[in-house]
Design a protein around this motif. Structure first.
Motif, mmCIF file in Angstrom:
data_model
loop_
_atom_site.group_PDB
_atom_site.id
_atom_site.type_symbol
_atom_site.label_atom_id
_atom_site.label_comp_id
_atom_site.label_asym_id
_atom_site.label_seq_id
_atom_site.Cartn_x
_atom_site.Cartn_y
_atom_site.Cartn_z
ATOM 1 N N GLY A 267 32.060 83.070 -0.728
ATOM 2 C CA GLY A 267 32.371 82.322 -1.904
ATOM 3 C C GLY A 267 31.185 82.536 -3.263
ATOM 4 O O GLY A 267 31.852 81.970 -4.206
ATOM 5 N N ARG A 268 30.055 82.989 -2.936
ATOM 6 C CA ARG A 268 29.231 82.898 -3.884
ATOM 7 C C ARG A 268 29.849 83.679 -5.334
ATOM 8 O O ARG A 268 29.490 83.367 -6.318
ATOM 9 C CB ARG A 268 27.892 83.719 -3.389
ATOM 10 N N THR A 287 26.409 89.642 6.945
ATOM 11 C CA THR A 287 26.361 88.463 6.382
ATOM 12 C C THR A 287 25.485 87.666 6.904
ATOM 13 O O THR A 287 25.128 87.388 7.986
ATOM 14 C CB THR A 287 27.902 87.599 5.976
ATOM 15 N N ALA A 288 25.062 86.488 6.148
ATOM 16 C CA ALA A 288 23.914 85.409 6.907
ATOM 17 C C ALA A 288 24.196 83.915 5.855
ATOM 18 O O ALA A 288 25.398 83.718 5.617
ATOM 19 C CB ALA A 288 22.952 85.947 6.984
ATOM 20 N N LYS A 289 22.995 83.651 5.424
ATOM 21 C CA LYS A 289 23.044 82.644 4.578
ATOM 22 C C LYS A 289 24.304 81.884 4.424
ATOM 23 O O LYS A 289 24.171 80.560 5.031
ATOM 24 C CB LYS A 289 22.776 83.135 3.046
ATOM 25 N N GLY A 290 25.216 81.928 3.477
ATOM 26 C CA GLY A 290 26.315 81.162 3.173
ATOM 27 C C GLY A 290 27.226 80.823 4.197
ATOM 28 O O GLY A 290 28.013 79.605 4.184
ATOM 29 N N ILE A 291 27.126 81.335 5.264
ATOM 30 C CA ILE A 291 27.930 81.215 6.323
ATOM 31 C C ILE A 291 27.785 79.716 7.025
ATOM 32 O O ILE A 291 28.969 79.232 7.446
ATOM 33 C CB ILE A 291 27.902 82.267 7.564
ATOM 34 N N THR A 292 26.541 79.309 6.883
ATOM 35 C CA THR A 292 26.202 77.920 7.454
ATOM 36 C C THR A 292 25.684 77.016 6.074
ATOM 37 O O THR A 292 25.359 75.804 6.324
ATOM 38 C CB THR A 292 25.190 77.683 8.495
ATOM 39 N N SER A 293 25.935 77.713 4.991
ATOM 40 C CA SER A 293 25.408 76.863 3.866
ATOM 41 C C SER A 293 23.734 76.690 4.035
ATOM 42 O O SER A 293 23.235 75.743 3.477
ATOM 43 C CB SER A 293 25.911 75.765 3.228
ATOM 44 N N GLY A 294 23.113 77.240 5.101
ATOM 45 C CA GLY A 294 21.716 77.236 5.616
ATOM 46 C C GLY A 294 21.617 75.804 6.200
ATOM 47 O O GLY A 294 20.252 75.576 6.696
ATOM 48 N N GLN A 333 31.687 76.643 11.471
ATOM 49 C CA GLN A 333 33.187 76.488 11.298
ATOM 50 C C GLN A 333 33.107 75.349 10.228
ATOM 51 O O GLN A 333 34.306 75.044 9.362
ATOM 52 C CB GLN A 333 33.913 75.915 12.289
ATOM 53 N N ALA A 334 32.379 74.132 10.379
ATOM 54 C CA ALA A 334 32.608 72.979 9.632
ATOM 55 C C ALA A 334 32.480 73.303 8.137
ATOM 56 O O ALA A 334 32.990 72.675 7.360
ATOM 57 C CB ALA A 334 31.595 71.908 10.134
ATOM 58 N N ASN A 335 31.362 74.222 7.924
ATOM 59 C CA ASN A 335 30.939 74.842 6.665
ATOM 60 C C ASN A 335 32.284 75.305 5.760
ATOM 61 O O ASN A 335 32.479 75.204 4.694
ATOM 62 C CB ASN A 335 29.940 75.559 6.479
ATOM 63 N N LEU A 336 32.825 76.152 6.485
ATOM 64 C CA LEU A 336 33.987 77.095 5.962
ATOM 65 C C LEU A 336 35.161 76.085 5.849
ATOM 66 O O LEU A 336 36.069 76.390 4.829
ATOM 67 C CB LEU A 336 34.556 78.041 7.119
ATOM 68 N N ASP A 337 35.092 75.174 6.653
ATOM 69 C CA ASP A 337 36.404 74.060 6.517
ATOM 70 C C ASP A 337 36.283 73.352 5.045
ATOM 71 O O ASP A 337 37.106 73.262 4.334
ATOM 72 C CB ASP A 337 36.317 72.959 7.511
ATOM 73 N N HIS A 343 38.232 74.058 -2.207
ATOM 74 C CA HIS A 343 38.689 75.292 -2.956
ATOM 75 C C HIS A 343 37.466 75.882 -3.791
ATOM 76 O O HIS A 343 37.424 75.930 -4.881
ATOM 77 C CB HIS A 343 39.533 74.859 -3.979
ATOM 78 N N LEU A 344 36.301 75.924 -3.011
ATOM 79 C CA LEU A 344 35.044 76.492 -3.474
ATOM 80 C C LEU A 344 35.049 77.845 -3.901
ATOM 81 O O LEU A 344 34.242 78.201 -4.960
ATOM 82 C CB LEU A 344 33.744 76.167 -2.568
ATOM 83 N N LEU A 345 35.896 78.554 -3.699
ATOM 84 C CA LEU A 345 36.117 80.189 -4.016
ATOM 85 C C LEU A 345 36.331 80.108 -5.545
ATOM 86 O O LEU A 345 35.763 80.664 -6.401
ATOM 87 C CB LEU A 345 37.089 80.952 -3.234
ATOM 88 N N SER A 346 37.460 79.386 -5.867
ATOM 89 C CA SER A 346 38.052 79.336 -7.207
ATOM 90 C C SER A 346 36.921 78.394 -8.221
ATOM 91 O O SER A 346 36.699 78.635 -9.251
ATOM 92 C CB SER A 346 39.412 78.700 -7.269
ATOM 93 N N ARG A 347 36.459 77.450 -7.418
ATOM 94 C CA ARG A 347 35.505 76.581 -8.100
ATOM 95 C C ARG A 347 34.537 77.478 -8.570
ATOM 96 O O ARG A 347 33.605 77.356 -9.409
ATOM 97 C CB ARG A 347 35.099 75.544 -7.279
#
Ligand code: PLP
Length: 446
Positions: A267-268, A287-294, A333-337, A343-347
């Motif tokens: 999403g970044r 990938t790493a980092k944003g997968i769990t938002s850290g 999973q909870a982070n991707l939810d 709608h954080l991609l468009s955001r």
């Protein structure tokens, strides 16, 4: 409070001294005299142990997609830890959380990247990707394909493999021989006219790529690795035709393309992957980092069907204790939810465009500001001591320090400027505050 917690407590005023006495911080931080000790976060706001408030314009270390202090992620971790925190080797066993996450990632990833190799973070993922690329060719009988192509100013972590691909001498000097068979190319950095003169940036890079392949011999090259947008270098955005043209050359020579999306994924840049933004189909995405938002350490290497097929029954002979860690996977999973639901991609595109334009407007006409650029929520500000020659400002770190000290806004410096990567949930008024703080400091910088 438990007895243990009480025993472990060190008074707020002593923490910095005890830190100095006992912690080896990464990189050159022995020179950091004034270290802020953080205690709490909520959204894009942070508080240090003395209760001073900060606005986090770096999103942690470029990864806090959903912001700080999300109770939902804490609950996901607690629930999973109560059920099964972790169980032995992912070599022979599997777990439901890792399987569910792999299934979801295969759905999100470009076309044929249907296979996932889990790690604890970016560096482990880069090591796995480099070894996987070489091993893929080895299994196919192409045993000479060992060379890795990378770029100057690239950052792929600082382990011996990825660290060799990293293109900063600082991370090589004094560490003995690095990995053999790694060549560094010119980064696609249009602002740096010293690298390209009057010529088209992509044309120069492609010609150099072709020449390098001819020199080394295509049959000796395993892969090219690159960050779609170079983070540590300063959020360097390549021209739109760079990645498609690189991909075409590599494909023609049977060289794999590894995209290091440790920063850009999830999403970044306003898409799940920067590969989608640039319209390329790499063979491997790290990938790493944003997968769990850290919230917990986790990495996922996404692998194309044709490589997984080569590895086949014999598998991939390398592994880590924490491959497929179920608690990290549950948090992912909870982070991707949250990314989906909010709608954080468009955001990222909307607020990222707002922030970039706001900063560009506020900094317009300031002599040390060379360029403001960005994609989604990855922003770079090139600082120069002379706009005509584009000579880099010698100490952008002093600017970042002043922005924090005087305005409580946390930004990072890169070699040639400032980099920003706030949470994708950043508010418009927070964006305004970041831009205003930058203006106040930069307009008196020379
Ligand atoms: N690759 C890129 C592009 C990065 O920015 C980083 C870290 O910032 C890494 C790899 C290394 O990842 P990690 O620090 O999680 O090991």
């Amino acid at each position: 409070t438990t007895d243990n917690a009480a025993k472990a407590r060190i008074s707020a005023s002593e923490l910095a001294d005890v830190d100095r006495a006992h912690i080896i911080h990464p990189y050159l931080s022995a020179t950091t005299t004034e270290r802020v000790v953080m205690a709490k976060g909520q959204g894009s706001t942070l508080w240090d142990v003395d209760g001073r408030e900060y606005l986090d314009a770096t999103g942690g270390l470029w990864l806090a997609q959903v912001g700080h202090g999300r109770a939902e992620l804490a609950e996901a971790a607690a629930t999973q830890m109560r059920q099964l925190e972790y169980f032995t080797s992912f070599w022979e066993f599997s777990n439901n959380r890792a399987i569910e996450l792999a299934d979801r990632l295969a759905g999100l990833a470009p076309d044929n990247l249907n296979h996932v190799y889990f790690t604890s973070g970016g560096s482990e993922g880069i090591e796995a990707a480099l070894k996987m690329a070489r091993h893929h060719h080895y299994r196919r009988g192409d045993t000479d394909r060992t060379w890795i192509l990378a770029r100057h100013r690239a950052y792929h972590g600082v382990a011996y493999g990825g660290g060799t691909a990293t293109g900063f001498p600082l991370y090589h000097d004094g560490f003995g021989p690095m990995l053999p068979d790694v060549a560094h190319l010119t980064p696609p950095w249009p602002y740096r006219t010293d690298l390209f003169g009057d010529e088209d940036c992509t044309d120069v890079c492609i010609r150099e790529l072709e020449n390098t392949i001819a020199e080394i011999g295509a049959d000796n090259i395993a892969a090219m690795i690159g960050e779609p947008i170079m983070g540590v270098a300063g959020m360097v955005v390549p021209p739109d035709d760079y990645w498609p043209r690189v991909q075409e050359v590599l494909h023609r020579h049977g060289i794999l393309l590894i995209l290091d999306e440790v920063v850009t994924a999830y999403g970044r840049v306003g898409q799940w992957f920067a590969a989608d933004h640039f319209g390329v189909r790499p063979d491997i995405i790290v990938t790493a980092k944003g997968i769990t938002s850290g919230y917990l350490p986790l990495g996922a290497v996404l692998v194309d069907d044709h490589i997984a097929e080569t590895l086949g029954q014999q598998g991939f002979p390398m592994g880590y204790t924490y491959n497929g860690h179920p608690t990290s996977c549950a948090v992912a999973q909870a982070n991707l939810d949250i990314i989906d639901r909010e709608h954080l991609l468009s955001r990222a595109t909307e607020i990222g465009t707002y922030l970039t334009e706001k900063i560009a407007t506020e900094l317009k006409g300031i002599p040390v500001v060379g360029e403001v650029r960005g994609v989604g929520m990855m922003l770079g500000i090139e600082l120069v001591s002379d706009t005509a020659t584009r000579t880099p400002l010698p100490n952008p770190g002093a600017v970042a320090d002043a922005v924090r000290r005087e305005h409580g806004v946390i930004v990072r410096d890169s070699a040639q400027g400032l980099v920003l990567s706030p949470a994708l949930t950043l508010g418009h008024n927070e964006a305004d505050r970041i831009a205003a703080a930058l203006r106040r400091v930069l307009e008196r910088t020379d």
